[in-house]
Write a protein that holds these residues in place. Structure first.
Motif, mmCIF file in Angstrom:
data_model
loop_
_atom_site.group_PDB
_atom_site.id
_atom_site.type_symbol
_atom_site.label_atom_id
_atom_site.label_comp_id
_atom_site.label_asym_id
_atom_site.label_seq_id
_atom_site.Cartn_x
_atom_site.Cartn_y
_atom_site.Cartn_z
ATOM 1 N N HIS A 228 50.555 38.993 34.970
ATOM 2 C CA HIS A 228 49.427 39.689 34.911
ATOM 3 C C HIS A 228 49.092 40.738 35.847
ATOM 4 O O HIS A 228 49.579 40.773 36.881
ATOM 5 N N ARG A 229 48.225 41.636 35.492
ATOM 6 C CA ARG A 229 47.821 42.857 36.394
ATOM 7 C C ARG A 229 47.342 42.179 37.575
ATOM 8 O O ARG A 229 46.478 41.416 37.776
ATOM 9 N N GLU A 232 43.743 42.309 38.695
ATOM 10 C CA GLU A 232 42.851 41.362 37.820
ATOM 11 C C GLU A 232 43.183 40.024 38.664
ATOM 12 O O GLU A 232 41.981 39.209 38.730
ATOM 13 N N LYS A 235 40.881 39.487 41.450
ATOM 14 C CA LYS A 235 39.699 39.448 41.296
ATOM 15 C C LYS A 235 39.281 37.942 40.566
ATOM 16 O O LYS A 235 37.884 37.922 40.105
ATOM 17 N N SER A 250 40.843 34.890 32.303
ATOM 18 C CA SER A 250 40.332 35.972 32.879
ATOM 19 C C SER A 250 39.062 36.704 31.976
ATOM 20 O O SER A 250 39.480 36.942 30.733
ATOM 21 N N LYS A 252 36.405 38.971 30.599
ATOM 22 C CA LYS A 252 36.387 40.432 29.939
ATOM 23 C C LYS A 252 35.975 41.339 30.940
ATOM 24 O O LYS A 252 36.237 42.775 30.984
ATOM 25 N N ILE A 254 36.506 42.059 33.815
ATOM 26 C CA ILE A 254 37.943 42.518 34.810
ATOM 27 C C ILE A 254 39.314 42.716 34.029
ATOM 28 O O ILE A 254 40.160 43.137 34.757
ATOM 29 N N THR A 255 39.158 42.363 32.966
ATOM 30 C CA THR A 255 40.743 42.878 32.076
ATOM 31 C C THR A 255 40.447 44.045 31.495
ATOM 32 O O THR A 255 39.510 44.918 31.185
ATOM 33 N N LYS A 256 41.817 44.884 31.460
ATOM 34 C CA LYS A 256 41.695 46.170 30.985
ATOM 35 C C LYS A 256 41.403 46.273 29.622
ATOM 36 O O LYS A 256 40.776 47.331 29.009
#
Length: 409
Positions: A228-229, A232, A235, A250, A252, A254-256
């Motif tokens: 995972h990034r 993120e 966070k 996760s 939305k 904080i997600t790309k």
């Protein structure tokens, strides 16, 4: 005789000083004290000196630079940042991104210098710090500084925008990990996995506390095992965890992709996550320190890295994708979904993997990097081959487990 923009001012000590205000080559110069600067005692002397100064400015020699550049790059940036936010020119996301980037890569490195003293060598220092990041980061530095330096030219603080001398880099080009290491991807990830329990981080005063070391190890497990990034992951909060389903959602925000993303909790992180009462899962990890921490971790794993090359934390995503497809035999589109990549083309309207498919792919990946072989048909025990009493016992255990998951026990 009166001269345009030139006036007398009586100072506190009773002396008369000559002040000059003028505009030349689209740059305004306000209230320059020609008496203190050049010893002019009359308006005519100031006017004659002004003509000489305009000639020098045309040659690129600006006598006002040193007088005007009392502000450091940090001071100029902070003033501009506050103005852009106050006027609504930068939205919250843009402002937050710029602030993090500046503080992480520029503030301490060259921000303390006066704007007129910053030269190309200083820009190269920032470039060296960004050397192992993708082209987009280097271009962001150029974009952020270019407009600031342009503003400083208009204010008469500098004569030239040296940011324009920086190269514009190609963005979005995929890095080839084979150019970084000659080890196969599975070997690299296995070394990374085996190295986490032994990783110890130090600060300026010595080894960190056991709690801080555990937090960093759990963070490395999350990055490696979920891909995972990492921004993120930092966070994520306890409220995003669904322990009964062993998953993290996760949000939305904080997600790309701006969509909720569900992914399973690695067994290695389960106990740690359970111990967090509330708030961030990784509360003490500083994002700006991640690069250096990660490079120390990679070094300790004793992965063969070519001279001058670096494995970045983002490379865990490329490594997982390749291993899932090449070593685990997972469909490439399912592997992409594990990385929270959106499907492209017409297929995005018809193909949707269920969460259980993503969990299955992760479990297969985890077994592969841990060296756990997949079960074969010959190894499986068929329940019908067991005695009736044992069959009933197993069925009762399965029933109890289901009731426990439903909260009935």
């Amino acid at each position: 005789m009166a001269y345009n923009g030139i006036s007398k001012k009586i100072m506190n000590d009773g002396s008369v000083n000559i002040l000059v205000r003028f505009k030349y080559k689209n740059i305004s110069y306000n209230n320059k004290n020609f008496t203190k600067l050049f010893g002019c005692k009359t308006e005519k002397q100031a006017n004659d000196k002004l003509q000489e100064i305009k000639v020098e400015i045309s040659k690129g020699n600006n006598p006002f630079l040193e007088d005007q550049t009392k502000e450091t790059l940090n001071e100029l940036w902070d003033e501009r940042y506050e103005r852009k936010v106050r006027n609504g020119e930068w939205n919250e996301i843009t402002a937050r991104g710029y602030k993090y980037f500046y503080n992480a890569h520029i503030r301490e490195l060259i921000g303390w210098k006066k704007i007129s003293k910053i030269d190309y060598n200083d820009l190269e220092k920032v470039g060296d710090k960004l050397a192992y990041r993708q082209g987009g980061s280097k271009n962001q530095f150029k974009r952020m500084m270019n407009s600031l330096f342009d503003d400083c030219i208009k204010k008469g603080l500098i004569a030239k925008n040296i940011i324009l001398d920086l190269k514009t880099h190609q963005e979005g080009k995929t890095k080839n990990i084979e150019q970084i290491s000659n080890e196969d991807f599975l070997s690299i990830v296995r070394k990374m996995y085996e190295g986490i329990p032994y990783f110890t981080i130090q600060n300026n005063w010595g080894i960190k506390t056991e709690e801080e070391i555990t937090e960093y190890r759990m963070f490395l497990y999350m990055v490696l095992l979920t891909a995972h990034r990492y921004g993120e992951i930092l966070k994520l909060k306890k409220e995003n965890v669904v322990l009964i389903e062993n998953k993290i959602i996760s949000p939305k925000t904080i997600t790309k992709t701006k969509e909720d993303y569900h992914f399973p909790i690695p067994m290695e992180c389960r106990e740690y996550i359970e111990s967090i009462e509330s708030g961030l899962l990784f509360p003490t990890i500083n994002k700006s320190a991640i690069w250096h921490v990660y490079q120390r971790y990679i070094r300790d794993c004793e992965i063969n890295i070519y001279e001058g090359k670096k494995l970045s934390i983002h490379d865990t995503r490329r490594l997982m994708l390749s291993i899932m497809i090449m070593d685990c035999g997972i469909d490439s589109r399912l592997a992409d979904s594990c990385l929270n990549h959106k499907q492209k083309g017409v297929i995005k309207h018809y193909l949707h993997f269920q969460y259980k498919d993503i969990v299955g792919a992760y479990e297969k990946y985890w077994k592969k990097i841990k060296g756990v072989e997949e079960d074969t048909d010959e190894d499986k025990i068929v329940i019908e081959d067991l005695s009736e009493d044992l069959q009933q016992t197993i069925k009762n255990l399965i029933k109890m487990e289901n009731m426990k998951k439903q909260g009935l026990l």
